[in-house]
Write an enzyme that holds these catalytic residues in place. Structure first.
Site, PDB file in Angstrom:
ATOM      1  N   LYS A   1      51.963 -72.881  39.174  1.00 63.25           N
ATOM      2  CA  LYS A   1      51.805 -74.343  39.189  1.00 63.25           C
ATOM      3  C   LYS A   1      52.638 -75.025  40.267  1.00 63.25           C
ATOM      4  CE  LYS A   1      49.006 -74.844  35.621  1.00 63.25           C
ATOM      5  NZ  LYS A   1      47.640 -75.372  35.790  1.00 63.25           N
TER       6      LYS A   1
ATOM      7  N   GLU B   1      49.773 -84.360  33.814  1.00 65.21           N
ATOM      8  CA  GLU B   1      49.444 -83.945  32.449  1.00 65.21           C
ATOM      9  C   GLU B   1      49.883 -82.493  32.321  1.00 65.21           C
ATOM     10  OE1 GLU B   1      47.284 -83.622  34.940  1.00 65.21           O
ATOM     11  OE2 GLU B   1      46.960 -81.482  34.636  1.00 65.21           O
TER      12      GLU B   1
ATOM     13  N   SER C   1      49.779 -64.948  36.404  1.00 62.09           N
ATOM     14  CA  SER C   1      49.919 -66.371  36.760  1.00 62.09           C
ATOM     15  C   SER C   1      51.267 -66.978  36.411  1.00 62.09           C
ATOM     16  CB  SER C   1      48.809 -67.179  36.095  1.00 62.09           C
ATOM     17  OG  SER C   1      48.899 -67.055  34.690  1.00 62.09           O
TER      18      SER C   1
END
Lengths: 395, 266
Positions: A88, A110, A377
């Site tokens: 991210k 969010e 991830s």
């Protein structure tokens, strides 16, 4: 803007958001087009990715998993080793740089599992920007460690109690905040979803994953892998991983989505399996919805996959058959989480655990002397409490 | 000629009063009574909200209304039944739907419009369907053949070029969003509201009706001096929220509020 123009992936994508956001989306699109061509921006992004995030992330050969599964050689693209522990941060840095260029001093985001919220709070702290993170009240509970970290970084968490109080509601609330504060605020959308140009921007900032993995694998093995696998919620790590391989027809691509507790509506987040075309959060995509077009609450053991929509590019890749999307249940993901932790000494995020389950089947099908890369991830520290709770329920 | 166009050309009022409420809150049969009450007390056009699970352009009051509505079993059959009952009560008053695009898309555009028209609907407001989408163009064409209107939203952030382009696929009236943000009552409006509305009137040859944030008779009176219509949603929905458990009480509170607003803009 129309079909076949940038912003659409086949029939999916586009911009279906309230009129109040249109000018801001236009500004974002034109700024991004400009910055994309700017050597200075590219250099600045690369600087932060290298010196702050820790890119390129390694490609680890998973020897013990390879032996255990008894099929293809397993390689792990280690996004878990990035600063803040997941992919991210790649997108958060990129979008924060765009926001800074546009003169926006306030950023909002969010978050579901909290990794995007954490990444946004981190770049907010680093760039000295006021940061607000919308998080479903349920997710604030189940991802409490990340919620605490976000606050520690100086960002404000606004828990959302509407509906199921998870990622969908947090996304709606972030859009409302943006509508109110659009002239001062940039909304750092965390996945490859939302109105154009977000799916493209997020994909581009995550495409380092696949580009690096492809180059590193090729350098070490003088060939391309036979298959790649990544998990899909909104789909940012996966589209980032897939993008560099889409034209390599010899590389099979697999996406793992959350099968949750079962096939009934409300029990899963398997958008690509059960979703139908619709419009949500500014984009035309596949959505889990009822016969009247009302969005059905999604479920996943992993807060990061708990979203009833999916990035429009994934919807397109599914429709044209380029990517094979498979469902993984909560239980299977939990088993994979434990297996990978014990066998490789890596605690994966629960999201990634879904990808491991699909990868095990694919590795067996491929057989020996073949190669498979899994996009790891993110790391699973955030999930440890939840996993322990679930294991307690199993007993 | 569309029913809305005829209405605005009739010069029956200085400024139209366009109330809004969400169908099905707290239940569909009460919605019929609320609709009749609002029509009886001075609505010139009535906006009926079809609930959608994720109303991103709406503030907390309407979000809660939608959530209450969706606790009932949702069906288009029920929506059209209630609409028809409200329409039959006062057929001369135009009814429009305000909803998000996904339910319409899912129902099927033609099917939805045929049923909506049969139920007395003459126009649509869809906050998440910008005019420059293929779906909006299709919808506009489909509405036109049925002599129905597509009412677009224009906001303080909309630039002239976009407003000019938008006018090609707009009809009925323009829903001018008075301030940034989502629906909900506000104490103050932007200082240039009057100028913005005047600019819109000069740019688009359609009535300009102002909405988002208006709640008091004073605000309505002031804005009606330069807007062709006043749209009020959240304040009405709040009355339903506060009194909805007692239908009689809710009907009387609605009647009082609607007549006050109507009087303030006459």
């Amino acid at each position: 803007m129309g079909k076949n123009l940038p912003g659409y992936f086949g029939e999916f994508g586009g911009r279906y958001s309230p009129e109040i956001l249109t000018e801001a989306l236009d500004e974002l699109e034109s700024t991004y087009q400009k910055l994309k061509k700017s050597k200075k921006f590219k250099k600045e992004l690369e600087y932060y990715l290298k010196n702050y995030v820790g890119r390129p992330s390694p490609l680890t050969y998973a020897e013990r998993l390879t032996k255990l599964w008894g099929g293809a050689r397993i390689w792990l693209k280690r996004e878990d080793l990035n600063h803040t522990g997941a992919h991210k941060i790649n997108n958060a840095i990129g979008q924060a740089l765009i926001a800074r260029f546009m003169g926006k001093k306030r950023i909002i985001a969010e978050t579901g599992a909290g990794q995007h919220g954490l990444a946004t709070a981190t770049v907010g702290a680093m760039f000295g920007m006021e940061t607000i993170v919308y998080m479903g009240a349920v997710d604030v509970e189940r991802q409490n460690l990340n919620a605490k970290k976000i606050e520690m970084l100086g960002a404000k968490i606004l828990p959302v109690t509407a509906g199921e109080a998870t990622l969908k509601e947090a996304t709606s609330e972030a859009m409302r905040d943006w509508a109110l504060n659009v002239s001062t605020t940039h909304y750092i959308v965390g996945s490859a979803i939302g109105p154009h140009p977000f799916p493209t921007i997020v994909r581009d900032f995550q495409s380092f994953i696949g580009t690096e993995a492809r180059a590193e694998f090729k350098k070490r093995n003088k060939k391309l892998p036979n298959a790649i696998v990544a998990c899909v919620g909104g789909g940012s790590n996966s589209i980032g991983m897939f993008h560099a391989f889409l034209k390599d027809k010899q590389v099979a691509i697999y996406g793992a989505e959350a099968g949750g507790l079962g096939p009934k509506p409300g029990e899963h987040s398997a958008t690509l399996t059960y979703g139908k075309t619709g419009f949500l959060h500014g984009t035309k995509t596949l959505i889990i919805q009822d016969e009247f077009g009302q969005i059905v609450p999604a479920h996943s053991v992993s807060a990061g996959l708990d979203y009833p929509g999916v990035g429009p590019e994934h919807a397109h890749l599914s429709q044209i058959g380029r990517v094979d999307y498979r469902m993984v249940t909560d239980e299977q993901a939990l088993d994979s989480f434990l297996e990978v932790t014990r066998v490789e000494g890596i605690i994966p995020a629960l999201e990634t655990a879904h990808a491991f389950h699909v990868a095990r089947d694919v590795a067996k099908d491929l057989g020996k002397k073949k190669d498979l890369i899994i996009c790891l991830s993110g790391r699973g520290d955030k999930d440890v409490t939840e996993v322990l709770r679930l294991l307690g329920e199993r007993k | 000629m569309s029913k809305i166009k005829t209405l605005f050309e009739s010069n029956r009022f200085k400024s139209a009063f366009i109330p809004y409420f969400t169908l099905g809150d707290p239940n569909y049969n009460d919605s019929i009574e609320f609709g009749k009450t609002i029509l009886d007390n001075g609505a010139d056009i009535l906006e009926l909200g079809i609930p959608f699970s994720d109303p991103v352009a709406d503030g907390p009051v309407i979000q809660r209304a939608v959530a209450r509505s969706l606790k009932n079993t949702f069906s288009f059959e029920e929506i059209f039944r209630v609409t028809k009952a409200i329409h039959d009560h006062k057929p001369e008053t135009p009814l429009v739907y305000l909803t998000y695009f996904n339910p319409i898309y899912h129902c099927g555009i033609s099917k939805f419009l045929d049923h909506a028209k049969e139920s007395g609907i003459v126009g649509l407001v869809i906050p998440d369907l910008p005019f420059d989408t293929e779906e909006s163009e299709i919808l506009f064409r489909e509405l036109k053949v049925r002599e129905m209107d597509l009412i677009h939203l224009v906001t303080p952030a909309s630039e002239k070029k976009r407003i000019q382009a938008l006018s090609k696929t707009s009809s009925g009236f323009i829903y001018y969003v008075t301030s940034f943000g989502v629906t909900g009552e506000r104490r103050e409006f932007s200082v240039d509201l009057k100028e913005r509305i005047k600019f819109l009137k000069d740019t688009i040859q359609l009535p300009i009706c102002a909405g988002f944030g208006i709640s008091t008779p004073e605000q309505s009176n002031q804005i009606s001096l330069y807007a062709d219509g006043i749209i009020i949603g959240s304040a009405i929905q709040r009355i339903i929220e506060e009194n909805g458990s007692d239908r009689t009480k809710a009907v009387s509170a609605l009647a009082e509020y609607i007549s006050k607003i109507r009087a303030s803009i006459s």
